[in-house]
Design a protein around this motif. Structure first.
Motif, PDB file in Angstrom:
ATOM      1  N   LEU A  50      33.158  -7.954 -14.054  1.00 62.50           N
ATOM      2  CA  LEU A  50      31.823  -8.268 -14.556  1.00 62.50           C
ATOM      3  C   LEU A  50      31.352  -7.290 -15.622  1.00 62.50           C
ATOM      4  CD1 LEU A  50      29.807  -9.400 -11.397  1.00 62.50           C
ATOM      5  CD2 LEU A  50      30.618 -10.796 -13.300  1.00 62.50           C
ATOM      6  N   LEU A  51      32.058  -6.166 -15.757  1.00 61.73           N
ATOM      7  CA  LEU A  51      31.682  -5.226 -16.810  1.00 61.73           C
ATOM      8  C   LEU A  51      31.817  -5.875 -18.189  1.00 61.73           C
ATOM      9  CD1 LEU A  51      30.863  -2.321 -17.602  1.00 61.73           C
ATOM     10  CD2 LEU A  51      33.306  -1.790 -17.763  1.00 61.73           C
ATOM     11  N   VAL A  52      32.757  -6.796 -18.339  1.00 57.62           N
ATOM     12  CA  VAL A  52      32.995  -7.406 -19.653  1.00 57.62           C
ATOM     13  C   VAL A  52      31.803  -8.256 -20.096  1.00 57.62           C
ATOM     14  CG1 VAL A  52      34.494  -8.911 -20.993  1.00 57.62           C
ATOM     15  CG2 VAL A  52      35.486  -7.311 -19.343  1.00 57.62           C
ATOM     16  N   PRO A  53      31.372  -9.257 -19.311  1.00 56.98           N
ATOM     17  CA  PRO A  53      30.195 -10.019 -19.764  1.00 56.98           C
ATOM     18  C   PRO A  53      28.925  -9.175 -19.771  1.00 56.98           C
ATOM     19  CG  PRO A  53      30.836 -10.697 -17.557  1.00 56.98           C
ATOM     20  CD  PRO A  53      31.942  -9.830 -18.082  1.00 56.98           C
ATOM     21  N   LEU A  54      28.824  -8.198 -18.864  1.00 57.26           N
ATOM     22  CA  LEU A  54      27.659  -7.311 -18.868  1.00 57.26           C
ATOM     23  C   LEU A  54      27.589  -6.541 -20.177  1.00 57.26           C
ATOM     24  CD1 LEU A  54      25.252  -5.994 -17.365  1.00 57.26           C
ATOM     25  CD2 LEU A  54      26.884  -4.286 -16.513  1.00 57.26           C
ATOM     26  N   ALA A  55      28.728  -6.044 -20.634  1.00 58.65           N
ATOM     27  CA  ALA A  55      28.764  -5.292 -21.886  1.00 58.65           C
ATOM     28  C   ALA A  55      28.396  -6.188 -23.069  1.00 58.65           C
ATOM     29  CB  ALA A  55      30.151  -4.684 -22.094  1.00 58.65           C
ATOM     30  N   PHE A  56      28.921  -7.414 -23.088  1.00 54.65           N
ATOM     31  CA  PHE A  56      28.586  -8.336 -24.180  1.00 54.65           C
ATOM     32  C   PHE A  56      27.086  -8.628 -24.194  1.00 54.65           C
ATOM     33  CE2 PHE A  56      33.106  -9.356 -24.647  1.00 54.65           C
ATOM     34  CZ  PHE A  56      33.187  -9.586 -26.008  1.00 54.65           C
ATOM     35  N   ALA A  57      26.521  -8.899 -23.019  1.00 51.46           N
ATOM     36  CA  ALA A  57      25.095  -9.221 -22.949  1.00 51.46           C
ATOM     37  C   ALA A  57      24.241  -8.041 -23.381  1.00 51.46           C
ATOM     38  CB  ALA A  57      24.727  -9.644 -21.524  1.00 51.46           C
ATOM     39  N   TRP A  58      24.586  -6.857 -22.903  1.00 49.23           N
ATOM     40  CA  TRP A  58      23.787  -5.661 -23.197  1.00 49.23           C
ATOM     41  C   TRP A  58      23.877  -5.289 -24.674  1.00 49.23           C
ATOM     42  CZ3 TRP A  58      19.961  -2.669 -22.361  1.00 49.23           C
ATOM     43  CH2 TRP A  58      19.958  -1.334 -22.755  1.00 49.23           C
ATOM     44  N   ILE A  59      25.088  -5.249 -25.210  1.00 51.12           N
ATOM     45  CA  ILE A  59      25.267  -4.829 -26.597  1.00 51.12           C
ATOM     46  C   ILE A  59      24.676  -5.866 -27.556  1.00 51.12           C
ATOM     47  CG2 ILE A  59      26.984  -4.334 -28.377  1.00 51.12           C
ATOM     48  CD1 ILE A  59      28.677  -3.030 -26.173  1.00 51.12           C
ATOM     49  N   ALA A  60      24.848  -7.156 -27.254  1.00 46.80           N
ATOM     50  CA  ALA A  60      24.279  -8.194 -28.125  1.00 46.80           C
ATOM     51  C   ALA A  60      22.756  -8.195 -28.079  1.00 46.80           C
ATOM     52  CB  ALA A  60      24.810  -9.566 -27.719  1.00 46.80           C
ATOM     53  N   SER A  61      22.177  -7.654 -27.004  1.00 51.09           N
ATOM     54  CA  SER A  61      20.719  -7.625 -26.923  1.00 51.09           C
ATOM     55  C   SER A  61      20.108  -6.708 -27.972  1.00 51.09           C
ATOM     56  CB  SER A  61      20.276  -7.165 -25.526  1.00 51.09           C
ATOM     57  OG  SER A  61      20.543  -5.780 -25.323  1.00 51.09           O
ATOM     58  N   TYR A  62      20.893  -5.740 -28.464  1.00 50.01           N
ATOM     59  CA  TYR A  62      20.352  -4.846 -29.497  1.00 50.01           C
ATOM     60  C   TYR A  62      20.120  -5.569 -30.824  1.00 50.01           C
ATOM     61  CZ  TYR A  62      20.391  -1.454 -33.271  1.00 50.01           C
ATOM     62  OH  TYR A  62      20.119  -0.778 -34.424  1.00 50.01           O
ATOM     63  N   PRO A  63      21.136  -6.199 -31.436  1.00 52.05           N
ATOM     64  CA  PRO A  63      20.836  -6.905 -32.695  1.00 52.05           C
ATOM     65  C   PRO A  63      19.862  -8.063 -32.498  1.00 52.05           C
ATOM     66  CG  PRO A  63      23.092  -7.357 -31.981  1.00 52.05           C
ATOM     67  CD  PRO A  63      22.582  -6.240 -31.116  1.00 52.05           C
ATOM     68  N   PHE A  64      19.866  -8.684 -31.286  1.00 52.25           N
ATOM     69  CA  PHE A  64      18.896  -9.752 -31.031  1.00 52.25           C
ATOM     70  C   PHE A  64      17.472  -9.202 -31.050  1.00 52.25           C
ATOM     71  CE2 PHE A  64      16.249 -11.783 -27.718  1.00 52.25           C
ATOM     72  CZ  PHE A  64      16.042 -13.006 -28.340  1.00 52.25           C
ATOM     73  N   SER A  65      17.227  -8.124 -30.308  1.00 54.60           N
ATOM     74  CA  SER A  65      15.875  -7.572 -30.250  1.00 54.60           C
ATOM     75  C   SER A  65      15.462  -6.970 -31.586  1.00 54.60           C
ATOM     76  CB  SER A  65      15.770  -6.542 -29.128  1.00 54.60           C
ATOM     77  OG  SER A  65      16.705  -5.502 -29.304  1.00 54.60           O
ATOM     78  N   TRP A  66      16.425  -6.386 -32.308  1.00 52.21           N
ATOM     79  CA  TRP A  66      16.141  -5.876 -33.651  1.00 52.21           C
ATOM     80  C   TRP A  66      15.678  -7.006 -34.564  1.00 52.21           C
ATOM     81  CZ3 TRP A  66      19.482  -7.793 -37.467  1.00 52.21           C
ATOM     82  CH2 TRP A  66      19.209  -7.353 -38.776  1.00 52.21           C
ATOM     83  N   ALA A  67      16.368  -8.142 -34.491  1.00 52.82           N
ATOM     84  CA  ALA A  67      16.017  -9.273 -35.354  1.00 52.82           C
ATOM     85  C   ALA A  67      14.659  -9.865 -34.963  1.00 52.82           C
ATOM     86  CB  ALA A  67      17.104 -10.343 -35.272  1.00 52.82           C
ATOM     87  N   VAL A  68      14.392  -9.949 -33.668  1.00 51.65           N
ATOM     88  CA  VAL A  68      13.096 -10.458 -33.221  1.00 51.65           C
ATOM     89  C   VAL A  68      11.981  -9.545 -33.717  1.00 51.65           C
ATOM     90  CG1 VAL A  68      11.640 -10.918 -31.223  1.00 51.65           C
ATOM     91  CG2 VAL A  68      14.027 -11.663 -31.216  1.00 51.65           C
ATOM     92  N   ALA A  69      12.176  -8.244 -33.551  1.00 53.69           N
ATOM     93  CA  ALA A  69      11.149  -7.289 -33.988  1.00 53.69           C
ATOM     94  C   ALA A  69      10.954  -7.337 -35.494  1.00 53.69           C
ATOM     95  CB  ALA A  69      11.538  -5.880 -33.544  1.00 53.69           C
ATOM     96  N   ALA A  70      12.065  -7.444 -36.228  1.00 56.16           N
ATOM     97  CA  ALA A  70      11.947  -7.536 -37.682  1.00 56.16           C
ATOM     98  C   ALA A  70      11.225  -8.812 -38.099  1.00 56.16           C
ATOM     99  CB  ALA A  70      13.335  -7.474 -38.313  1.00 56.16           C
ATOM    100  N   SER A  71      11.407  -9.875 -37.339  1.00 53.29           N
ATOM    101  CA  SER A  71      10.756 -11.144 -37.661  1.00 53.29           C
ATOM    102  C   SER A  71       9.237 -11.060 -37.554  1.00 53.29           C
ATOM    103  CB  SER A  71      11.268 -12.251 -36.739  1.00 53.29           C
ATOM    104  OG  SER A  71      12.654 -12.471 -36.938  1.00 53.29           O
ATOM    105  N   VAL A  72       8.760 -10.179 -36.686  1.00 51.01           N
ATOM    106  CA  VAL A  72       7.308 -10.066 -36.512  1.00 51.01           C
ATOM    107  C   VAL A  72       6.706  -8.924 -37.325  1.00 51.01           C
ATOM    108  CG1 VAL A  72       7.459 -11.025 -34.195  1.00 51.01           C
ATOM    109  CG2 VAL A  72       7.435  -8.551 -34.478  1.00 51.01           C
ATOM    110  N   SER A  73       7.564  -8.076 -37.902  1.00 56.14           N
ATOM    111  CA  SER A  73       7.030  -6.912 -38.612  1.00 56.14           C
ATOM    112  C   SER A  73       7.348  -6.883 -40.097  1.00 56.14           C
ATOM    113  CB  SER A  73       7.558  -5.616 -37.972  1.00 56.14           C
ATOM    114  OG  SER A  73       8.968  -5.527 -38.110  1.00 56.14           O
ATOM    115  N   MET A  74       8.355  -7.634 -40.545  1.00 55.24           N
ATOM    116  CA  MET A  74       8.769  -7.598 -41.935  1.00 55.24           C
ATOM    117  C   MET A  74       8.149  -8.756 -42.714  1.00 55.24           C
ATOM    118  SD  MET A  74      10.505  -4.867 -41.930  1.00 55.24           S
ATOM    119  CE  MET A  74      11.409  -4.831 -43.469  1.00 55.24           C
ATOM    120  N   PRO A  75       8.002  -8.609 -44.033  1.00 52.75           N
ATOM    121  CA  PRO A  75       7.309  -9.638 -44.821  1.00 52.75           C
ATOM    122  C   PRO A  75       8.063 -10.949 -44.958  1.00 52.75           C
ATOM    123  CG  PRO A  75       8.141  -7.871 -46.237  1.00 52.75           C
ATOM    124  CD  PRO A  75       8.309  -7.398 -44.828  1.00 52.75           C
TER     125      PRO A  75
END
Length: 275
Positions: A50-75
């Protein structure tokens, strides 16, 4: 995971990418912040598939959350929509695999969702590089150590496996993760964004030095070999004291931080072997 980019602001955004759609954040040092707690969780709990899908989910959450935050803060939020979709799908698909095996993770998701709401508020106010946001992100990363330990150790019901998540070794390495990430945040800020503010230099060096006896004491109480935590944290203290060079290029700074993180993981692996 949005604000790791503020805690590890080690590079500059290339001018050629402006106006184009972006799929990845440019803060490359952030990936080390993501991997460190996963590996420490592995050190204390042992291997599970389960470390494999856990790692994919956790690491992918960074660019996802970065993109969401940029969507609400960037012009121009449209630049980040592809990243929101891509990384949202990857994180959700991998996370669902783990969630079906460990339903208790739904409570963890609620906690992280509330924390991310705070991150988004910082982003909306264009203050995502505030030290308070950085510390919240350190907490989000460090809590992955007990979460990963719980996932890897078992617990397939709705009740979290508290014993696996709160064992003495888990708590020690969670604190070590906090000390490492806070120290790295202060050190990098003191050399880049806050290099003209001597308070950050003093705070970085004082924190790094104080971390060594604190971790050693916790290790002795928790039954973890003292040398496994003091040696890597002493290395971090040494780099804060003797490698504090504001003229250092971001690439070199990032490599030094990576070596320090590897030393912390090596300490966790050595402690497991010794135990």
């Amino acid at each position: 995971m949005l604000g790791i980019m503020s805690a590890t602001d080690r590079d500059r955004r290339p001018a050629v990418t402006r106006g184009r759609r972006q799929l990845l954040p440019h803060q490359h040092g952030a990936w080390a912040f993501l991997v460190l707690p996963l590996l420490l969780g592995l050190c204390v709990a042992g291997w599970s598939v389960l470390l494999v899908p856990l790692a994919f989910a956790w690491i992918a959450s960074y660019p996802f959350s970065w993109a969401v935050a940029a969507s609400v803060s960037m012009p121009r939020p449209e630049r980040y929509r592809d990243a929101v979709v891509l990384w949202g799908v990857v994180s959700a698909a991998a996370g669902l695999v783990v969630l079906l095996q460990r339903p208790w993770l739904v409570w963890v998701l609620l906690v992280y969702g509330a924390a991310f709401a705070v991150n988004l508020d910082f982003a909306r106010r264009r203050s995502e590089r505030a030290i308070a946001n950085d510390l919240l992100l350190v907490a989000e990363c460090s809590l992955v150590v007990p979460v990963a330990a719980g996932v890897l150790a078992g617990g397939d019901g709705w009740e979290p496996p508290w014993s696996a998540m709160s064992g003495s070794a888990v708590l020690v390495w969670t604190v070590v993760c906090v000390l490492t990430l806070v120290g790295s945040t202060l050190h990098v800020k003191s050399l880049i964004r806050e290099r003209r503010d001597p308070r950050y230099t003093r705070a970085s060096q004082a924190f790094a030095v104080a971390s060594v006896p604190v971790a050693a004491a916790l290790a002795l109480v928790g039954g973890v070999p003292w040398w496994a935590v003091t040696v890597p944290l002493a290395l971090l203290a040494g780099r804060a004291l003797w490698l504090h060079d504001p003229t250092m290029r971001p690439g070199r700074l990032g490599m030094i931080e990576l070596v320090c993180f590897v030393a912390v993981v090596a300490g966790g692996a050595a402690a497991r072997l010794a135990g």
